[in-house]
Scaffold this active site. Structure first.
Site, short mmCIF file in Angstrom:
data_model
loop_
_atom_site.label_atom_id
_atom_site.label_comp_id
_atom_site.label_asym_id
_atom_site.label_seq_id
_atom_site.Cartn_x
_atom_site.Cartn_y
_atom_site.Cartn_z
N GLU A 90 -27.49 -36.52 11.69
CA GLU A 90 -28.52 -37.40 12.23
C GLU A 90 -29.68 -37.53 11.25
OE1 GLU A 90 -26.99 -34.86 13.62
OE2 GLU A 90 -27.10 -34.87 15.80
N CYS A 113 -28.37 -31.44 18.05
CA CYS A 113 -28.69 -30.04 18.32
C CYS A 113 -30.14 -29.93 18.77
CB CYS A 113 -28.41 -29.17 17.11
SG CYS A 113 -29.60 -29.39 15.78
N SER A 205 12.14 -5.87 3.50
CA SER A 205 11.81 -7.11 4.20
C SER A 205 11.72 -8.29 3.24
CB SER A 205 10.47 -6.96 4.93
OG SER A 205 9.45 -6.66 4.02
N THR A 233 1.26 -2.55 8.29
CA THR A 233 1.77 -3.57 7.37
C THR A 233 1.25 -3.33 5.97
OG1 THR A 233 2.01 -5.21 9.12
CG2 THR A 233 1.73 -6.06 6.89
N GLY A 306 2.42 -6.66 11.85
CA GLY A 306 3.74 -6.23 12.26
C GLY A 306 3.83 -6.09 13.78
N ALA A 310 0.95 -7.15 16.70
CA ALA A 310 1.34 -8.33 17.49
C ALA A 310 1.42 -7.96 18.97
CB ALA A 310 2.68 -8.87 17.00
N ALA A 312 -0.24 -5.62 20.51
CA ALA A 312 -1.59 -5.41 21.04
C ALA A 312 -2.25 -6.75 21.38
CB ALA A 312 -2.44 -4.65 20.02
N1 LIG Z 1 -25.73 -32.67 16.11
C1 LIG Z 1 -25.33 -31.98 15.02
N2 LIG Z 1 -25.25 -32.61 13.85
C2 LIG Z 1 -24.81 -31.96 12.78
O1 LIG Z 1 -24.70 -32.61 11.62
C3 LIG Z 1 -24.49 -30.60 12.87
N3 LIG Z 1 -24.04 -29.92 11.78
C4 LIG Z 1 -24.62 -29.97 14.12
N4 LIG Z 1 -24.36 -28.64 14.26
C5 LIG Z 1 -24.81 -27.86 15.38
O2 LIG Z 1 -25.82 -26.97 14.95
C6 LIG Z 1 -25.23 -25.69 14.69
C7 LIG Z 1 -25.55 -25.27 13.30
O3 LIG Z 1 -26.93 -25.37 13.07
P1 LIG Z 1 -27.54 -25.09 11.61
O4 LIG Z 1 -26.79 -25.95 10.63
O5 LIG Z 1 -27.39 -23.64 11.36
O6 LIG Z 1 -28.99 -25.50 11.72
C8 LIG Z 1 -23.75 -25.85 14.90
O7 LIG Z 1 -23.16 -24.69 15.44
C9 LIG Z 1 -23.72 -26.98 15.90
O8 LIG Z 1 -24.03 -26.53 17.18
N5 LIG Z 1 -25.03 -30.69 15.18
#
Ligand SMILES: Nc1nc(O)c(N)c(N[C@@H]2O[C@H](COP(=O)(O)O)[C@@H](O)[C@H]2O)n1
Length: 415
Positions: A90, A113, A205, A233, A306, A310, A312
């Site tokens: 953005e 975000c 193996s 392994t 191994g 797997a 677990a």
């Molecule tokens: N809306 C949005 N645009 C992007 O380009 C993004 N990379 C993300 N990432 C979101 O923010 C987290 C990472 O944040 P930072 O890069 O550390 O500031 C990531 O986990 C997404 O939730 N979102």
């Protein structure tokens, strides 16, 4: 070569985990906004931009995101996320748009975000730039960064969600899985004889599967954030566990090597060399291993252990996918692919859904998933939509945004 075939996930509806399917259908529908505007074309362009990003891996835990800024039917700004630590899509698109962002619509593949991580909140950048509407494909499943829709609405920005949400999910399947489950998705690789052995009775193996299979399985390691094996392994086979040679003086960016178990490891083992980092975890708890890897930003791991390891993971129901290579070879005795994990009757067997199968030279590859994941349903819907478009029922052109505001039919506004 085997390809994922989304046909298999809905050929046999009765075998599906119905609640999963319903949930994802509710969450990943396409919708248009209150004006009836159709934002799918600019969203397709944003998706195209997003796909240029590096995708999530050990070195880049961030999702792929693209954004276009649209003003009066014209794209005035574009951006995508170039990797962890760089500006978000953005912000790059807003910088590209400059003053033209005021009063415009931001079309973005992931919910902006609403937190400060390595970079600042995209919500505040969008509000400060004066955009009037934000169109979103996928809600951010990261609980730390979510809340973007609410913040934008509180600031008076119109928000439209769910446009091309299937496509956006397909860009970030591992990231989404990890955020929703707080652990990486686990793929268990098996290379066995037809009767299920991974080593002969004397421990030999090398090699059960063909050279082509070995090359294929070696190459596929690059798609993972970590390769997990047990100390058994490592002591038996002394594997190197790298995906590629980094070259002299180059930093290795392949999967993290992870060795699980409490047995002591002598120095000199190949997995302990300094070509690549190795995490040694003295535990037998698969959930603890996955939590540690999640905390390191790893969204997808390859289990190459191994029979003990797997078993677990299977006992804890932490194997999400199987990538099995079966050679037309019989041993009759030896080391089985998996040890006992608690299934005493057929009713307790771990059942998987077949996703794909094919040839790997003389061997056969079978890919199977434990559950029908939302992205598998999304893949099917995208495939169907593309088939409809190819058959001439949809003449959409992502570069032609001129009709963007006249094509919509839906009138949902879902936030
Ligand atoms: N809306 C949005 N645009 C992007 O380009 C993004 N990379 C993300 N990432 C979101 O923010 C987290 C990472 O944040 P930072 O890069 O550390 O500031 C990531 O986990 C997404 O939730 N979102």
């Amino acid at each position: 070569m085997t390809h994922f075939d989304s046909d298999h996930v809905d050929d046999d509806g009765e075998r599906w985990d119905e609640p999963d399917v319903k949930r994802c259908q509710l969450r990943y529908e396409d919708r248009a906004d209150t004006d009836g505007a159709d934002w799918t074309r600019p969203m397709d362009r944003a998706l195209e931009l997003a796909a240029r990003g590096p995708g999530s891996s050990r070195c880049n835990p961030n999702p792929r995101v693209g954004c276009v800024i649209v003003s009066d039917g014209t794209v005035v700004g574009e951006g995508y996320h170039h990797g962890a630590g760089t500006v978000h899509a953005e912000v790059e698109a807003l910088r590209d748009a400059g003053d033209a962002a005021r009063g415009a619509t931001a079309v973005v593949t992931l919910e902006p975000c609403n937190h400060t991580g390595r970079t600042g909140p995209c919500t505040e950048a969008l509000i400060a730039a004066g955009v009037k509407r934000v169109v979103i494909a996928q809600r951010d499943p990261n609980p730390q960064a979510s809340g973007g829709v609410q913040r934008l609405q509180d600031a008076g920005v119109e928000v439209v969600t769910g446009v091309r949400s299937d496509d956006a999910l397909l860009l970030n399947t591992d990231y989404t899985f990890d955020m929703e489950h707080s652990r990486p998705r686990v793929v268990w690789k098996i290379a066995s004889t037809l009767d299920g052995y991974v080593a002969a009775a004397d421990g030999t193996s090398k090699w059960i599967t063909s050279e082509q299979t070995r090359k294929q399985t070696h190459e596929m390691r690059t798609g993972y954030g970590a390769i997990v094996v047990g100390t058994g392994t490592v002591l038996a086979d002394d594997p190197h566990l790298i995906s590629h040679d980094p070259g002299a003086g180059q930093e290795y960016d392949g999967p993290l090597r992870v060795v699980v178990g409490t047995r002591e490891l002598p120095s000199g083992l190949r997995v302990l060399d300094d070509i690549a980092p190795t995490l040694v975890m003295p535990t037998h708890d698969p959930a603890a291993v996955l939590t540690a890897l999640h905390d390191r930003g790893i969204h997808r791991v390859l289990l190459e252990g191994g029979p003990t390891l797997a078993a677990a993971f299977l006992a804890a129901d932490l194997v999400d996918e199987i990538d099995a290579y079966v050679a037309p070879v019989l041993l009759g005795a030896g080391k089985p692919a998996v040890g006992p994990f608690g299934a005493m009757t057929l009713a307790q067997a771990r059942r998987f859904h077949r996703l794909g199968s094919g040839d790997a030279g003389p061997d056969v590859q079978i890919i199977a998933t434990r559950r029908v994941e939302p992205w598998m349903v999304a893949a099917r819907r995208v495939k169907d939509r593309r088939a409809t478009r190819t058959s001439g029922q949809d003449h959409g052109n992502i570069h032609d945004l001129g009709n963007t505001r006249r094509r919509g039919t839906g009138v949902h506004r879902n936030c």
